[in-house]
Scaffold this motif. Structure first.
Motif, PDB file in Angstrom:
ATOM      1  N   GLU A  10       0.834  -1.202   0.000  1.00  0.00           N
ATOM      2  CA  GLU A  10       0.000   0.000   0.000  1.00  0.00           C
ATOM      3  C   GLU A  10       0.864   1.245   0.000  1.00  0.00           C
ATOM      4  O   GLU A  10       0.652   2.174  -0.750  1.00  0.00           O
ATOM      5  N   MET A  11       1.834   1.278   0.859  1.00  0.00           N
ATOM      6  CA  MET A  11       2.800   2.371   0.934  1.00  0.00           C
ATOM      7  C   MET A  11       3.949   1.895   1.803  1.00  0.00           C
ATOM      8  O   MET A  11       3.710   1.307   2.851  1.00  0.00           O
ATOM      9  N   VAL A  12       5.157   2.098   1.346  1.00  0.00           N
ATOM     10  CA  VAL A  12       6.278   1.741   2.195  1.00  0.00           C
ATOM     11  C   VAL A  12       6.142   2.529   3.487  1.00  0.00           C
ATOM     12  O   VAL A  12       6.028   3.739   3.479  1.00  0.00           O
ATOM     13  N   GLY A  13       6.122   1.836   4.607  1.00  0.00           N
ATOM     14  CA  GLY A  13       5.975   2.517   5.882  1.00  0.00           C
ATOM     15  C   GLY A  13       4.663   2.228   6.567  1.00  0.00           C
ATOM     16  O   GLY A  13       4.549   2.406   7.763  1.00  0.00           O
ATOM     17  N   ALA A  71       9.084  11.402   4.222  1.00  0.00           N
ATOM     18  CA  ALA A  71       8.036  12.056   3.429  1.00  0.00           C
ATOM     19  C   ALA A  71       7.002  11.064   2.936  1.00  0.00           C
ATOM     20  O   ALA A  71       5.809  11.382   2.856  1.00  0.00           O
ATOM     21  N   HIS A  72       7.434   9.837   2.597  1.00  0.00           N
ATOM     22  CA  HIS A  72       6.467   8.886   2.022  1.00  0.00           C
ATOM     23  C   HIS A  72       5.426   8.443   3.039  1.00  0.00           C
ATOM     24  O   HIS A  72       4.391   7.904   2.672  1.00  0.00           O
ATOM     25  N   CYS A  73       5.681   8.694   4.323  1.00  0.00           N
ATOM     26  CA  CYS A  73       4.702   8.368   5.362  1.00  0.00           C
ATOM     27  C   CYS A  73       3.545   9.360   5.387  1.00  0.00           C
ATOM     28  O   CYS A  73       2.471   9.050   5.907  1.00  0.00           O
ATOM     29  N   ILE A  74       3.766  10.562   4.866  1.00  0.00           N
ATOM     30  CA  ILE A  74       2.839  11.673   5.052  1.00  0.00           C
ATOM     31  C   ILE A  74       2.271  12.211   3.740  1.00  0.00           C
ATOM     32  O   ILE A  74       1.136  12.678   3.694  1.00  0.00           O
ATOM     33  N   ASP A  92       8.601   0.464  10.212  1.00  0.00           N
ATOM     34  CA  ASP A  92       9.733   1.221  10.751  1.00  0.00           C
ATOM     35  C   ASP A  92      10.130   2.435   9.929  1.00  0.00           C
ATOM     36  O   ASP A  92      10.995   3.198  10.348  1.00  0.00           O
ATOM     37  N   SER A  93       9.531   2.633   8.765  1.00  0.00           N
ATOM     38  CA  SER A  93       9.883   3.792   7.942  1.00  0.00           C
ATOM     39  C   SER A  93       9.740   5.081   8.732  1.00  0.00           C
ATOM     40  O   SER A  93       8.843   5.236   9.562  1.00  0.00           O
ATOM     41  N   GLY A  94      10.642   6.020   8.482  1.00  0.00           N
ATOM     42  CA  GLY A  94      10.597   7.310   9.158  1.00  0.00           C
ATOM     43  C   GLY A  94      11.252   7.330  10.515  1.00  0.00           C
ATOM     44  O   GLY A  94      11.436   8.395  11.104  1.00  0.00           O
ATOM     45  N   GLY A  95      11.618   6.151  11.037  1.00  0.00           N
ATOM     46  CA  GLY A  95      12.248   6.064  12.343  1.00  0.00           C
ATOM     47  C   GLY A  95      13.724   6.404  12.286  1.00  0.00           C
ATOM     48  O   GLY A  95      14.337   6.466  11.218  1.00  0.00           O
TER      49      GLY A  95
END
Length: 218
Positions: free
Chosen positions: A20-23, A79-82, A173-176
């Motif tokens: 769906e989205m990395v992260g 950024a890909h988290c948001i 864990d992305s963005g961590g």
């Protein structure tokens, strides 16, 4: 909150891959960063959980990504988290001051998000985003503390031992943060699969963005 070791790749860009989205944590988050171990209580007080409110009553929340405290009102994530959620910021919040996703800690609604202007969702170049919380982080230096930023352009020594901090399970864990000697040197960005031999994880190099970060949070 599991932790693990890593070496820092010499890149801050990459490529999106399936899901769906990395992260996004597509399953309940449990287990370890691969090869990692449980963090001690309050060991990483700058670590955050970026969460999405579920459309149900009473409200519940789903962990999506990691993040890290910068100061009383600002935080950092990938950024890909948001980026795909900027139109519905009211559903986003961050959880601080806990090593457990479903108990303890303080929830902070987001007031604003600043995605890097060069962010590319296809290549994940400039995969970094600054978050502003509506209610301040309670920086007591024990449960919640600001991360130490490097200097702009500060290099990381080849072969330096780094610590990855995350919440465990694939895509959670992305963005961590990635720390070297307690300095925030990276943000988890992407990988091909998880912990595959000869395919290292890629981290956004924080030192390349310190001037940009400081322009917004001071």
């Amino acid at each position: 909150m599991p932790t693990g070791g890593a070496s820092l790749p010499d890149t801050s860009g990459g490529r999106r891959w399936g899901g769906e989205m990395v992260g996004d944590a597509l399953e309940p988050v449990r287990g370890f960063v691969v090869g990692g171990q449980d963090a001690a209580e309050n060991e990483f007080p700058s670590q955050l959980s970026v969460q999405v409110q579920r459309p149900e009553e009473p409200p519940s929340y789903r962990h999506a990504c990691g993040g890290v405290v910068l100061n009383q009102y600002w935080a950092l994530t990938a950024a890909h988290c948001i980026a795909s959620r900027l139109q519905d910021m009211s559903l986003l919040s961050v959880l601080s001051g806990t090593t457990r996703l479903h108990e303890g800690g303080t929830r902070h609604k987001l007031q604003a998000a600043v995605v890097h202007p060069g962010y590319d969702g296809d290549t994940l170049l400039h995969d970094i985003c600054i978050l502003k919380v509506a209610e301040p982080f309670q920086l007591d230096g024990v449960k919640v503390a600001a991360a130490t930023l490097p200097q702009q352009g500060q290099p990381v020594q080849d072969g330096a031992v780094a610590t990855v901090v995350g919440w465990g399970l694939l895509q959670g864990d992305s963005g961590g943060p990635l720390f070297v000697d307690d300095v925030l040197v990276g943000l988890t960005s992407f990988s091909y699969g998880c912990a595959r031999r000869n395919f290292p994880a890629v981290f956004t190099r924080v030192a390349s963005y310190v001037d940009w970060i400081m322009q917004h949070i001071q």
